[in-house]
Design a protein around this motif. Structure first.
Motif, short mmCIF file in Angstrom:
data_model
loop_
_atom_site.label_atom_id
_atom_site.label_comp_id
_atom_site.label_asym_id
_atom_site.label_seq_id
_atom_site.Cartn_x
_atom_site.Cartn_y
_atom_site.Cartn_z
N THR A 115 -1.58 6.70 4.96
CA THR A 115 -1.54 5.24 4.92
C THR A 115 -1.50 4.77 3.47
OG1 THR A 115 -3.95 5.17 5.01
CG2 THR A 115 -2.78 4.91 7.10
N ARG A 116 -0.95 3.57 3.27
CA ARG A 116 -0.89 2.98 1.94
C ARG A 116 -2.25 2.37 1.61
NH1 ARG A 116 3.72 -0.52 -0.74
NH2 ARG A 116 4.94 0.59 0.79
N LEU A 117 -2.71 2.60 0.39
CA LEU A 117 -3.95 1.99 -0.08
C LEU A 117 -3.62 0.66 -0.74
CD1 LEU A 117 -5.85 4.96 -1.75
CD2 LEU A 117 -6.44 3.81 0.36
N ASP A 118 -4.35 -0.38 -0.39
CA ASP A 118 -4.20 -1.65 -1.08
C ASP A 118 -5.25 -1.68 -2.18
OD1 ASP A 118 -2.16 -2.61 0.56
OD2 ASP A 118 -3.62 -3.24 2.07
N THR A 119 -4.80 -1.49 -3.41
CA THR A 119 -5.72 -1.45 -4.54
C THR A 119 -5.52 -2.66 -5.42
OG1 THR A 119 -4.18 -0.21 -5.92
CG2 THR A 119 -5.70 1.07 -4.55
N GLN A 120 -6.54 -2.96 -6.22
CA GLN A 120 -6.46 -4.07 -7.17
C GLN A 120 -5.37 -3.82 -8.21
OE1 GLN A 120 -8.18 -6.84 -7.05
NE2 GLN A 120 -9.65 -6.35 -5.46
N GLU A 121 -5.17 -2.54 -8.55
CA GLU A 121 -4.22 -2.18 -9.59
C GLU A 121 -2.81 -1.99 -9.05
OE1 GLU A 121 -6.75 0.45 -8.98
OE2 GLU A 121 -8.19 -0.92 -9.86
N ALA A 122 -2.57 -2.31 -7.79
CA ALA A 122 -1.25 -2.08 -7.19
C ALA A 122 -0.19 -2.85 -7.98
CB ALA A 122 -1.24 -2.51 -5.74
N ASP A 123 0.85 -2.15 -8.34
CA ASP A 123 1.95 -2.77 -9.05
C ASP A 123 3.26 -2.14 -8.61
OD1 ASP A 123 2.19 -0.33 -10.40
OD2 ASP A 123 1.03 -1.02 -12.10
#
Length: 163
Positions: A115-123
């Motif tokens: 699964t894809r992680l939704d992170t604060q650093e996602a760019d």
């Protein structure tokens, strides 16, 4: 005479670990628990696998499935220069699933969930995934999970185990 195979014999460390890991004793066993040793070994194998590049590319080997699942197919394709889109996520997920199916026999590929992680650093230049699977040997009840990060600009990958 038939000898019974013990569970710890089914998960012997890879030869590279047996040669370089100072915590292993002369018979290839370690002082820590079997589950933590297997988890550490799988993480090490996934780090090597995901930081290796497959040459030639996966598309070039589709005509020869036996060759694709051999050492020539070891490693990920080069994802440098791609962006963080749904299409790229699906492509990376498919390739990671294939690599685990072929080169990590200690995980049950039928239970693999990425699964894809939704992170604060996602760019747009990186991709973060969560990988879960059950162990291939039924005696081990706990599952395996880790996080996978790839920088799409450089192609560098990192694998971190869950705490």
């Amino acid at each position: 005479m038939v000898q019974k195979i013990h569970i710890q014999d089914k998960f012997q460390p890879c030869i590279l670990s047996r040669l370089t890991d100072r915590s292993l004793t002369g018979d290839g066993s370690a002082e820590d628990s079997l589950l933590s040793r297997i988890h550490r070994e799988i993480l090490l194998n996934l780090k090597m696998l995901f930081n290796s590049r497959m040459h030639p590319g996966a598309d070039d080997l589709d005509k020869w499935p036996e060759v694709r699942s051999s050492v020539l197919g070891y490693g990920l394709s080069d994802f440098c220069g791609l962006d963080n889109s749904d299409r790229i996520f699906d492509m990376v997920k498919k390739e990671i699933s294939w690599q685990i199916r072929c080169f990590e026999p200690r995980l049950n590929p039928d239970t693999l969930v990425i699964t894809r992680l939704d992170t604060q650093e996602a760019d747009k230049c990186s991709l973060s995934l969560h990988i879960e699977a059950a162990f291939a040997i039924s005696e081990l009840k706990d599952g395996f999970s880790c996080n996978f990060y790839i920088e799409l600009e450089t192609g560098r990958a990192a694998v971190k185990g869950d705490a």
